[in-house]
Design an enzyme around this catalytic site. Structure first.
Site, short mmCIF file in Angstrom:
data_model
loop_
_atom_site.label_atom_id
_atom_site.label_comp_id
_atom_site.label_asym_id
_atom_site.label_seq_id
_atom_site.Cartn_x
_atom_site.Cartn_y
_atom_site.Cartn_z
N ASP A 1 -1.84 9.76 -10.56
CA ASP A 1 -1.77 8.69 -11.56
C ASP A 1 -0.31 8.37 -11.90
OD1 ASP A 1 -4.46 8.42 -11.66
OD2 ASP A 1 -4.75 9.64 -13.46
N ASP B 1 0.86 -1.21 0.00
CA ASP B 1 0.00 0.00 0.00
C ASP B 1 0.89 1.25 0.00
OD1 ASP B 1 -1.62 2.20 1.74
OD2 ASP B 1 -3.00 0.94 0.60
N ILE B 2 0.58 2.21 -0.89
CA ILE B 2 1.35 3.45 -0.98
C ILE B 2 1.05 4.29 0.26
CG2 ILE B 2 1.82 5.51 -2.34
CD1 ILE B 2 0.89 3.99 -4.80
N GLU C 1 -4.69 2.63 -4.42
CA GLU C 1 -3.25 2.69 -4.25
C GLU C 1 -2.70 1.39 -3.67
OE1 GLU C 1 -5.10 4.72 -0.59
OE2 GLU C 1 -5.53 4.45 -2.70
#
Length: 698
Positions: A551, A534-535, A577
Site C-alpha cells: 500500500d 504499471d508498477i 498497481e
C-alpha cells in the site's frame, strides 16, 4: 491488496476446501438465526422434524459414503424399510445427499422434488439442491440456495451470541445443527471467493460454536481448520498456528478428521510460500488415504498434490498425479474438482511446451463450465494461464488471456461497487422514509389538535385563535425543517457522488471518474494522449514485504506520478498497481518527454519502507490519438486498448521503460482491427512503429 493473496490461495485450495468440508459440507455466516431472518423474514409454517440419535447415525453413514456412496446407499435403503415412518424425511434427505456424492444428479433432483412437496421439508430440499449445484460447478447458484435453506433451518437454533455460552445438552431439540452447519459452510466459501475475509472469519466462528454446542468433534475440527486457513489469508500466521493446534486436538482419534487437518496444514504452508512443507503435507495426505483404503480421499489428495508440484515447477510430476486423480471425479460427475484438475493439467502442458495439448485441455474446461463457473474463479484461472503462456514465450496467448482477465476483473469490481452503492442508497432511502413518517405523525397530531379546537370554538374563541396562530407557527417551523433536511440530503448525495469517483487509498480519480470525463468527448473522435503505467514486479513487493508495504508503494507511486505530469493532465488509478494518464492537449512530440519524466520521477529514487528502501520502477505504454498518419477516428475505449498493447510490449521487452506508438500504417478501420488482433506481428512487420524510452539504471 488482499485480492492478490486470495487469488493465489483460493483456486489452489478449492480441492482442500472440499476435503475440509467432508461430505459436501459447505461454509458459514456471522450469525445463525439473525442471518436467516435477514435472508427471509417469513418463518416456516412447519418445523423440520429432527431425531437427534438418527441424525448422528446418518452423519457417520454420509462420511463413509464420501468414498463409497453406492454401499452407503444400499445400507440406507435397508434402514428405510425397517425404521418407523416418523424420521422418514431425514432418511430421504440422506438418500439425496448420497446420490449427489455418487454423481447421480438426476435422481438427487427427484428426491429434492419429493422433499419440496412436504411443507416441513422445503428448506431441506433447498439445501440438497445447493449441494447438487456445488458438485456440478454452479457456485453462485449453490450460494443462493444455501442462503434460502439457512433462512428456514436456522429458526430453531440459537443466535451466534448465545451459542458461545451453550453446552451440547442445551441446544433445542428442534435444532438440526448439522444441516445448519452445512448451509453455513457453503456460504463461507462464497465469502472467501469474494475476498470478504473478516465476514468469513466471523462465519467460521459461528460454525465452530454450533458444532461445539452440538458435541460434534469432527465438525468442530473442520471449523478450526477453516479458521486457520482464513487467518493465514489475512496474514496472521500466529493465529493460524493456534487454530491448527486446536484442530489437531479436536481430531484426535478420528482418522478422517486428522486427514482434513493435514490438508489445511498444506494449504497454510502454501500461503506462507513454503513449497517443500506444502509438498510434504500433501504427500502425507496421499499416504494416509492409501492406508485407509479411501479412493475418493486419495484422488482428492492427488489433485492437490498436482498443484503443489506446479508451484515447485515440476510439471511432469504434476501431470502424472493429475491423471491418476481425474477418472474418479469424472465417474462421480464432480465438475468443480474436474475443472481444477484440468486447469492444472493445462498449466503443466504449457510449462512443458506441449501447447497443442494445453489448448485442448482449455477447450475441455470451456465445454465443461456451460457458463456456470463463477467470475472470480475464472479470473484467477486466466491470470495463471496468462503468466504460464508469457513465461513460455507464447505472447499472443498470454496477451489474449491478459485482456480477458482484465475485462472480467473490471466487471467483478464494477459489480461489487454497484452492490456497495446500492446498500448506501438503501440506507439513505430508509432514513428518508423515517423522516417522512415522523412528518406524517406530526401532521396527524396537528390535525387532531385542530379538530379539538373546533369543538370548543364557541366557548373559547380567543383561545382558539391563539392556538391557530401557534399551529401555523409550528407548520412554518416544520416546513423549514423539511427544507433543511432536503438540503442536507442533497449535500450528502453530492458528497457520495464525489467519494464514488475517488480511489480511497491514493485519493486519485478512479475508473468511474474517467468514464464521466470520457462521456464529454465525441464518441468516435477521441483526441489526446493516453499513458498506461504499471508498477514492475509488484507481486514480489507483496510477497516479500507484505501488503502494508505494498500500500505504501502504491501511494508513493501515485504521488510521484501526480508530480511528474502537467497540471491539466488527469491521473487515474485504473486498478491494482496500474494507473492511466490522460493528457488532452499535449503535442505528439512532447509525449515521449512526459513518459521520460514519469519513468525518472518514479524510479529515480527508492521508496522508503520499514525493511529499508525499495527500488520501484514502472513500465509505460502510450500513444497520441488520432493515430498518425491515417488519423482515423477512434472511440476512447479503443484508445485505451492501444495504450494497453503498448504497455504489454514494454513489459515484454524488459520493463522499466516506455513504449510509444509513433505511427500506424492502416488505411481504414478494417486494417486497424487487423493490427489490434495481432499487435506483435504488426510491430514485427513495421506496420506499427514504436519508439522506446529507457528508465533509470537501464
Amino acid at each position: 491488496m488482499s485480492g492478490t493473496r486470495i487469488r493465489v490461495g483460493w483456486r489452489r485450495c478449492a480441492g482442500l476446501l472440499t476435503v475440509a468440508a467432508g461430505l459436501v459440507h459447505a461454509q458459514p455466516q456471522p450469525t445463525v438465526a439473525a442471518t436467516a431472518a435477514s435472508a427471509a423474514p417469513a418463518l416456516p409454517a412447519v418445523a423440520w422434524p429432527v431425531e437427534r440419535k438418527l441424525s448422528e447415525q446418518l452423519e457417520l453413514l454420509l462420511r463413509q459414503g464420501f468414498d463409497r456412496p453406492e454401499q452407503a446407499l444400499r445400507r440406507l435403503r435397508e434402514q428405510q424399510q425397517t425404521d418407523p415412518p416418523a424420521p422418514a424425511l431425514q432418511l430421504l434427505l440422506a438418500e439425496g445427499r448420497l446420490l449427489v456424492l455418487s454423481g447421480d444428479f438426476e435422481q438427487a433432483e427427484q428426491v429434492a422434488e419429493r422433499l419440496a412437496r412436504q411443507p416441513e421439508a422445503r428448506d431441506a430440499a433447498l439445501l440438497l439442491r445447493a449441494e447438487r449445484a456445488d458438485r456440478m460447478g454452479a457456485g453462485e447458484q449453490a450460494q443462493k440456495l444455501a442462503h434460502q435453506a439457512l433462512a428456514g433451518l436456522s429458526q430453531a437454533c440459537p443466535s451466534a451470541a448465545s451459542l458461545q455460552a451453550q453446552t451440547p445438552s442445551t441446544l433445542p431439540a428442534a435444532c438440526d445443527f448439522r444441516l445448519v452447519w452445512v448451509a453455513l459452510r457453503l456460504i463461507e466459501r462464497s465469502q472467501i471467493r469474494a475476498g470478504t475475509l473478516p465476514l468469513a472469519e466471523a462465519s467460521a466462528q459461528t460454525a465452530l460454536a454450533l458444532a461445539q454446542a452440538g458435541g460434534d468433534r469432527h465438525l468442530a475440527a473442520s471449523s478450526l481448520g477453516s479458521l486457520a486457513m482464513i487467518a493465514q489469508l489475512q496474514e496472521q500466521p500466529e493465529a493460524a498456528s493456534r487454530w491448527l493446534s486446536q484442530a489437531r486436538q479436536q481430531a484426535q482419534g478420528d482418522t478422517l478428521a486428522l486427514f482434513k487437518i493435514k490438508s489445511y496444514e498444506a494449504y497454510v504452508a502454501g500461503l506462507r510460500q513454503d513449497g517443500p512443507a506444502k509438498l510434504r503435507a500433501m504427500e502425507e495426505c496421499v499416504e494416509l488415504a492409501r492406508q485407509a483404503d479411501a479412493p475418493r480421499w486419495l484422488a482428492q489428495s492427488q489433485s492437490n498434490l498436482a498443484d503443489a508440484y506446479l508451484q515447485l515447477k515440476q510439471p511432469g510430476r504434476a501431470l502424472d498425479v493429475a491423471r491418476q486423480a481425474l477418472p474418479l471425479f469424472e465417474q462421480r460427475g464432480d465438475l468443480r474438482i474436474q475443472r481444477a484438475i484440468r486447469h492444472n493439467m493445462a498449466v503443466a502442458y504449457v510449462q512443458l511446451g506441449d501447447f497443442e495439448q494445453a489448448r485442448r485441455e482449455i477447450a475441455r474446461i470451456e465445454q465443461m463450465s456451460l457458463g456456470q463457473v463463477d467470475q472470480g474463479l475464472r479470473t484467477q484461472e486466466l491470470r495463471e494461464l496468462g503468466e504460464a503462456w508469457t513465461a513460455a514465450g507464447q505472447f499472443k496467448e498470454g496477451l489474449a488471456a491478459y485482456h480477458l482477465e482484465r475485462r472480467l476483473s473490471a466487471e467483478l469490481v464494477e459489480r461489487n461497487r454497484a452492490s456497495a452503492l446500492q446498500q448506501l442508497q438503501l440506507k439513505y432511502d430508509s432514513e428518508r422514509k423515517q423522516r417522512d413518517l415522523e412528518l406524517l405523525q406530526r401532521d396527524q397530531a396537528l390535525v387532531d389538535h385542530q379538530l379539538g379546537n373546533r369543538q370548543r370554538v364557541q366557548q373559547v374563541g380567543v383561545a382558539v385563535a391563539l392556538l391557530l396562530g401557534l399551529s401555523l407557527l409550528l407548520v412554518a417551523l416544520m416546513v423549514q425543517r423539511v427544507r433543511a433536511a432536503h438540503k442536507r440530503l442533497r449535500a450528502n448525495e453530492q458528497m457520495l457522488k464525489a467519494q464514488s469517483e475517488r480511489d480511497p487509498l491514493t485519493e486519485l480519480a478512479n475508473r468511474r471518474h474517467f468514464l464521466a470525463v470520457m462521456q464529454q468527448q465525441p464518441r468516435a473522435e477521441f483526441n489526446g494522449a493516453l499513458l498506461m503505467v504499471d508498477i514492475d514486479h509488484f507481486k514480489h513487493v507483496n510477497d516479500q514485504h507484505g501488503h502494508g508495504i505494498g500500500d505504501v508503494v502504491i501511494c508513493e507511486v501515485a504521488r510521484r506520478l501526480s508530480l511528474a505530469v502537467r497540471a491539466e493532465d488527469l491521473v487515474v488509478r485504473w486498478g491494482g498497481e496500474e494507473f492511466l494518464v490522460f493528457a488532452p492537449d499535449i503535442a505528439p512530440e512532447r509525449l515521449l518527454q512526459l513518459a521520460e519524466r514519469i519513468l525518472f520521477g518514479i524510479g529515480g529514487e527508492p521508496v522508503p519502507g520499514s525493511d529499508g528502501p525499495l527500488r520501484v520502477t514502472v513500465s509505460i505504454g502510450c500513444a497520441h490519438f488520432p493515430l498518425q498518419p491515417s488519423a482515423l477516428p477512434q472511440h476512447w475505449e479503443q484508445a485505451v486498448n492501444w495504450a494497453d498493447m503498448a504497455l504489454y510490449t514494454a513489459k515484454a521487452r524488459g520493463r522499466n521503460r516506455a513504449a510509444a506508438i509513433v505511427t500506424v500504417k492502416a488505411g481504414d478501420r478494417q486494417a486497424l482491427q487487423q493490427i489490434e488482433a495481432d499487435f506483435d506481428a504488426a510491430c514485427s512487420s513495421e506496420r506499427v512503429q514504436l519508439q522506446q524510452v529507457l528508465g533509470p539504471g537501464v
